[in-house]
Scaffold this motif. Structure first.
Motif, PDB file in Angstrom:
ATOM      1  N   GLY A  25       0.815  -1.214   0.000  1.00 56.90           N
ATOM      2  CA  GLY A  25       0.000   0.000   0.000  1.00 56.90           C
ATOM      3  C   GLY A  25       0.843   1.257   0.000  1.00 56.90           C
ATOM      4  N   ASP A  26       2.030   1.153  -0.554  1.00 59.30           N
ATOM      5  CA  ASP A  26       2.983   2.261  -0.518  1.00 59.30           C
ATOM      6  C   ASP A  26       3.147   2.908  -1.895  1.00 59.30           C
ATOM      7  OD1 ASP A  26       4.917   4.028   0.398  1.00 59.30           O
ATOM      8  OD2 ASP A  26       6.553   2.596   0.081  1.00 59.30           O
ATOM      9  N   LEU A  27       2.057   3.199  -2.557  1.00 61.13           N
ATOM     10  CA  LEU A  27       2.141   3.927  -3.819  1.00 61.13           C
ATOM     11  C   LEU A  27       1.707   5.377  -3.635  1.00 61.13           C
ATOM     12  CD1 LEU A  27       0.851   1.337  -6.452  1.00 61.13           C
ATOM     13  CD2 LEU A  27       3.190   2.015  -5.937  1.00 61.13           C
ATOM     14  N   SER A  28       1.668   5.816  -2.385  1.00 58.07           N
ATOM     15  CA  SER A  28       1.307   7.206  -2.122  1.00 58.07           C
ATOM     16  C   SER A  28       2.342   8.109  -2.778  1.00 58.07           C
ATOM     17  CB  SER A  28       1.247   7.467  -0.623  1.00 58.07           C
ATOM     18  OG  SER A  28       2.492   7.172  -0.038  1.00 58.07           O
ATOM     19  N   GLY A  29       1.876   9.195  -3.282  1.00 54.94           N
ATOM     20  CA  GLY A  29       2.763  10.102  -3.991  1.00 54.94           C
ATOM     21  C   GLY A  29       2.968   9.695  -5.442  1.00 54.94           C
ATOM     22  N   ASP A 122     -10.364   4.484   0.996  1.00 55.65           N
ATOM     23  CA  ASP A 122      -9.542   5.389   1.805  1.00 55.65           C
ATOM     24  C   ASP A 122      -8.632   6.211   0.896  1.00 55.65           C
ATOM     25  OD1 ASP A 122     -10.595   4.518   4.185  1.00 55.65           O
ATOM     26  OD2 ASP A 122      -8.992   3.081   4.580  1.00 55.65           O
ATOM     27  N   GLY A 123      -8.560   7.485   1.181  1.00 53.02           N
ATOM     28  CA  GLY A 123      -7.675   8.352   0.415  1.00 53.02           C
ATOM     29  C   GLY A 123      -8.323   8.969  -0.803  1.00 53.02           C
ATOM     30  N   CYS A 124      -9.556   8.570  -1.108  1.00 53.00           N
ATOM     31  CA  CYS A 124     -10.268   9.142  -2.253  1.00 53.00           C
ATOM     32  C   CYS A 124     -11.481   9.906  -1.731  1.00 53.00           C
ATOM     33  CB  CYS A 124     -10.751   8.060  -3.213  1.00 53.00           C
ATOM     34  SG  CYS A 124      -9.427   7.249  -4.101  1.00 53.00           S
ATOM     35  N   TYR A 128     -16.355  10.450  -5.269  1.00 52.29           N
ATOM     36  CA  TYR A 128     -15.761   9.989  -6.529  1.00 52.29           C
ATOM     37  C   TYR A 128     -16.373   8.681  -7.004  1.00 52.29           C
ATOM     38  CZ  TYR A 128     -12.350   8.535  -9.979  1.00 52.29           C
ATOM     39  OH  TYR A 128     -11.762   8.121 -11.138  1.00 52.29           O
ATOM     40  N   PHE A 129     -16.398   7.668  -6.161  1.00 52.45           N
ATOM     41  CA  PHE A 129     -16.907   6.361  -6.568  1.00 52.45           C
ATOM     42  C   PHE A 129     -18.427   6.297  -6.565  1.00 52.45           C
ATOM     43  CE2 PHE A 129     -12.549   5.142  -5.428  1.00 52.45           C
ATOM     44  CZ  PHE A 129     -12.199   4.475  -6.588  1.00 52.45           C
TER      45      PHE A 129
END
Length: 155
Positions: A25-29, A122-124, A128-129
């Motif tokens: 889950g580390d594609l932030s940024g 989470d994070g969106c 949006y969805f």
């Protein structure tokens, strides 16, 4: 954090690194990488080719999807069968067969739609969805995938 172009150069080591980051889950940024990682994991893009070679592969995959979609979700305005005769086959080979398939798949489409109405990531942005156009797109994609992959299917 590595730049996307470095991670997508086709190197197996870098692909493994990207896959590990995605699993963690580390594609932030690097939000733009999420769709690429999904395409690679789903077999739509070969990781060993790298970003430079994906244009043709991506185009071929989109053509394959369009063909599957038109086969599984036909244009009913061009179907000559009687929608009330869902258990019969029309003289054109489609007719009732197309409508029968449509009605048989109604439960699956309804289940997918219910899940999409409850989708919050989470994070969106929550809205949006919940956009009807995006839900219709996701419903179509998930329905086609489930129909083509009956073993795991959607359920």
């Amino acid at each position: 954090a590595m730049e996307a172009s470095v991670l997508l150069d086709g190197s197996p080591r870098r692909w493994q690194e990207l896959l590990g980051r995605a699993k963690a889950g580390d594609l932030s940024g690097a939000v733009c990488l999420r769709s690429v990682v999904w395409r690679i994991c789903l077999g739509l893009l070969p990781p060993q080719v790298g970003a430079d070679g994906w244009s043709k592969d991506y185009s071929t995959a989109r053509q394959r999807y369009a063909a599957l979609r038109s086969q599984l979700i036909p244009d009913f305005s061009k179907t000559s069968g009687d929608p009330l005769a869902a258990n019969t086959e029309g003289s054109d080979g489609e007719g009732g067969g197309v409508w029968k398939h449509y009605y048989d798949a109604a439960d699956l489409r309804a289940e997918i739609h219910r899940d999409l109405e409850r989708l919050f990531v989470d994070g969106c942005d929550d809205a949006y969805f919940q956009r009807p156009d995006l839900q219709a797109l996701m419903l179509t994609v998930l329905y086609v995938w489930s129909t083509v992959n009956p073993s795991p299917s959607y359920r």
